[in-house]
Design a protein around this motif. Structure first.
Motif, mmCIF file in Angstrom:
data_model
loop_
_atom_site.group_PDB
_atom_site.id
_atom_site.type_symbol
_atom_site.label_atom_id
_atom_site.label_comp_id
_atom_site.label_asym_id
_atom_site.label_seq_id
_atom_site.Cartn_x
_atom_site.Cartn_y
_atom_site.Cartn_z
ATOM 1 N N GLY A 210 65.048 80.932 -21.959
ATOM 2 C CA GLY A 210 66.094 80.496 -21.041
ATOM 3 C C GLY A 210 66.798 81.619 -20.332
ATOM 4 N N VAL A 211 66.062 82.624 -19.895
ATOM 5 C CA VAL A 211 66.659 83.751 -19.182
ATOM 6 C C VAL A 211 67.287 83.243 -17.876
ATOM 7 C CG1 VAL A 211 66.227 85.982 -18.129
ATOM 8 C CG2 VAL A 211 64.976 85.317 -20.184
ATOM 9 N N ASP A 212 68.516 83.659 -17.617
ATOM 10 C CA ASP A 212 69.252 83.173 -16.456
ATOM 11 C C ASP A 212 68.718 83.817 -15.181
ATOM 12 O OD1 ASP A 212 71.058 82.127 -14.681
ATOM 13 O OD2 ASP A 212 72.711 83.450 -15.276
ATOM 14 N N SER A 213 68.125 83.002 -14.327
ATOM 15 C CA SER A 213 67.622 83.497 -13.042
ATOM 16 C C SER A 213 68.343 82.816 -11.883
ATOM 17 C CB SER A 213 66.115 83.250 -12.936
ATOM 18 O OG SER A 213 65.830 81.858 -13.027
ATOM 19 N N SER A 214 69.537 82.311 -12.148
ATOM 20 C CA SER A 214 70.260 81.557 -11.126
ATOM 21 C C SER A 214 70.676 82.429 -9.943
ATOM 22 C CB SER A 214 71.497 80.889 -11.735
ATOM 23 O OG SER A 214 72.361 81.867 -12.306
ATOM 24 N N PHE A 215 70.704 83.762 -10.139
ATOM 25 C CA PHE A 215 71.096 84.648 -9.044
ATOM 26 C C PHE A 215 69.977 84.807 -8.014
ATOM 27 C CE2 PHE A 215 68.911 87.244 -12.076
ATOM 28 C CZ PHE A 215 68.266 88.218 -11.344
ATOM 29 N N LEU A 216 68.778 84.319 -8.333
ATOM 30 C CA LEU A 216 67.657 84.403 -7.411
ATOM 31 C C LEU A 216 67.611 83.168 -6.522
ATOM 32 C CD1 LEU A 216 64.962 85.693 -9.937
ATOM 33 C CD2 LEU A 216 66.059 87.023 -8.122
ATOM 34 N N ASP A 217 67.222 83.358 -5.288
ATOM 35 C CA ASP A 217 67.151 82.267 -4.314
ATOM 36 C C ASP A 217 65.949 81.382 -4.626
ATOM 37 O OD1 ASP A 217 66.938 80.629 -2.041
ATOM 38 O OD2 ASP A 217 67.767 82.187 -0.748
ATOM 39 N N GLY A 218 66.211 80.110 -4.893
ATOM 40 C CA GLY A 218 65.150 79.179 -5.238
ATOM 41 C C GLY A 218 64.151 78.934 -4.124
ATOM 42 N N ARG A 219 64.501 79.300 -2.902
ATOM 43 C CA ARG A 219 63.532 79.166 -1.807
ATOM 44 C C ARG A 219 62.390 80.156 -1.952
ATOM 45 N NH1 ARG A 219 66.536 80.460 3.429
ATOM 46 N NH2 ARG A 219 67.371 82.069 2.020
ATOM 47 N N PHE A 220 62.672 81.272 -2.623
ATOM 48 C CA PHE A 220 61.702 82.360 -2.677
ATOM 49 C C PHE A 220 61.055 82.541 -4.042
ATOM 50 C CE2 PHE A 220 64.975 84.267 0.395
ATOM 51 C CZ PHE A 220 64.441 83.575 1.473
ATOM 52 N N THR A 221 61.688 82.046 -5.096
ATOM 53 C CA THR A 221 61.200 82.347 -6.444
ATOM 54 C C THR A 221 61.060 81.080 -7.275
ATOM 55 O OG1 THR A 221 63.451 82.672 -7.313
ATOM 56 C CG2 THR A 221 62.313 84.612 -6.447
ATOM 57 N N THR A 222 60.270 81.208 -8.322
ATOM 58 C CA THR A 222 60.163 80.171 -9.340
ATOM 59 C C THR A 222 60.202 80.848 -10.705
ATOM 60 O OG1 THR A 222 58.740 78.450 -10.278
ATOM 61 C CG2 THR A 222 57.645 80.284 -9.183
ATOM 62 N N SER A 223 60.805 80.202 -11.679
ATOM 63 C CA SER A 223 60.889 80.762 -13.022
ATOM 64 C C SER A 223 60.011 80.006 -14.007
ATOM 65 C CB SER A 223 62.347 80.743 -13.522
ATOM 66 O OG SER A 223 63.163 81.548 -12.700
#
Length: 301
Positions: free
Chosen positions: A213-226
């Motif tokens: 559950g590493v927090d990747s909320s600071f990344l733009d969901g338009r460009f990335t996927t976790s």
């Protein structure tokens, strides 16, 4: 006069001997560097092949970055493996993603970055004009695509300076529209989420530690996927081989885990690069699993 002449001759011979000595030392140093590079490449290739065997033994291909310490020929070699979908796809990324990269990593103004991004998408979508009567007309008229990052310099507006800035962030072997954040190098993350190096460093550290559950909320969901691309067959492996005189050889290979019928290998090498660097503490030096050869081989951790 004879004594003066003798002294001049001795001085000239001394200068000649000093020059020859300096030239010899330089040649010895060059030969030593070349020898170290050759030995390092052989060791790095061996460690990468062992890491590839470990990857093939995985029940499910890893979706993020994994590291291992492989002891090969008595040398501890750090090997990092990451899916290629952690890079930005030249053939799959859309205009906003390419513009974000060109602005943040390439240093272009927002308007210029968007204009060049549109030009990149247009270039890869064009069909070159061919003679319809040519026997190879069908093959030559296929939609153009980037075959390698170097193809960027075929596009007007991309000079070598810009190419050198963005080449480490991109791949021409993918067709994905988003970046896998679990596999993205820090430079790619910085290009997609500028201005927050501390957040990126924490994310990378938690990712390397395998925290769920590493927090990747600071990344733009338009460009990335976790969610990761578990099951992918395209990986980048980087072997860091310690050499003499405080140097380290970093050997990088992009690999497809599809069978290579030509060389009878269960994988296919796409491209390779290497760098000879001063010895530094690499990000994956700590916490790597140990793979000792020939006593055994375990999966990457």
């Amino acid at each position: 006069m004879a004594l003066v002449a003798v002294l001049w001759i001795v001085a000239a011979l001394s200068l000649l001997a000093a020059g020859l000595s300096q030239t010899t030392r330089a040649q010895i140093d060059t030969a030593s560097v070349q020898r170290d590079a050759a030995v390092g490449q052989a060791l790095g290739d061996g460690a990468i092949h062992i890491a590839l065997q470990a990857l093939l033994a995985e029940a499910r291909r890893p979706a993020g970055v994994q590291t291992a310490s492989i002891v090969y020929q008595g040398v501890a070699i750090q090997v990092e493996a990451a899916p290629l979908d952690g890079l930005i796809s030249l053939n799959g990324a859309d205009v906003p993603l390419l513009a974000q990269m060109l602005h943040n990593a390439g240093g272009l103004a927002p308007g210029a970055a968007e204009a060049l991004a549109r030009q990149l998408v247009q270039w890869r979508g064009e069909r070159p004009p061919v003679d319809p009567t040519s026997p190879a007309a069908a093959a030559l008229s296929q939609q153009r695509r980037f075959e390698a990052p170097e193809d960027l310099m075929l596009v007007p507006g991309v000079d070598y300076t810009l190419y050198a800035r963005i080449a480490p962030l991109v791949s021409a072997d993918l067709s994905t529209g988003k970046v896998n954040a679990l596999a993205a190098p820090p430079d790619v993350l910085a290009a997609l989420a500028p201005g927050d190096p501390g957040r990126i460093a924490r994310f990378a550290a938690q990712r390397a530690a395998g925290q769920p559950g590493v927090d990747s909320s600071f990344l733009d969901g338009r460009f990335t996927t976790s969610s990761g691309g578990g099951g992918t067959e395209l990986y980048r492996l980087r072997a860091s081989v310690p050499l003499d005189a405080g140097r380290i050889l970093v050997l990088t290979r992009d690999v497809s885990l599809a069978t290579d019928p030509v060389h009878l290998l269960p994988w296919r090498f796409l491209r390779q690069s290497r760098q000879l660097l001063p010895r530094v503490l690499l990000p994956h030096d700590e916490g790597a699993a140990l793979i000792n050869v020939p006593h055994g081989c375990s999966t990457l951790q």
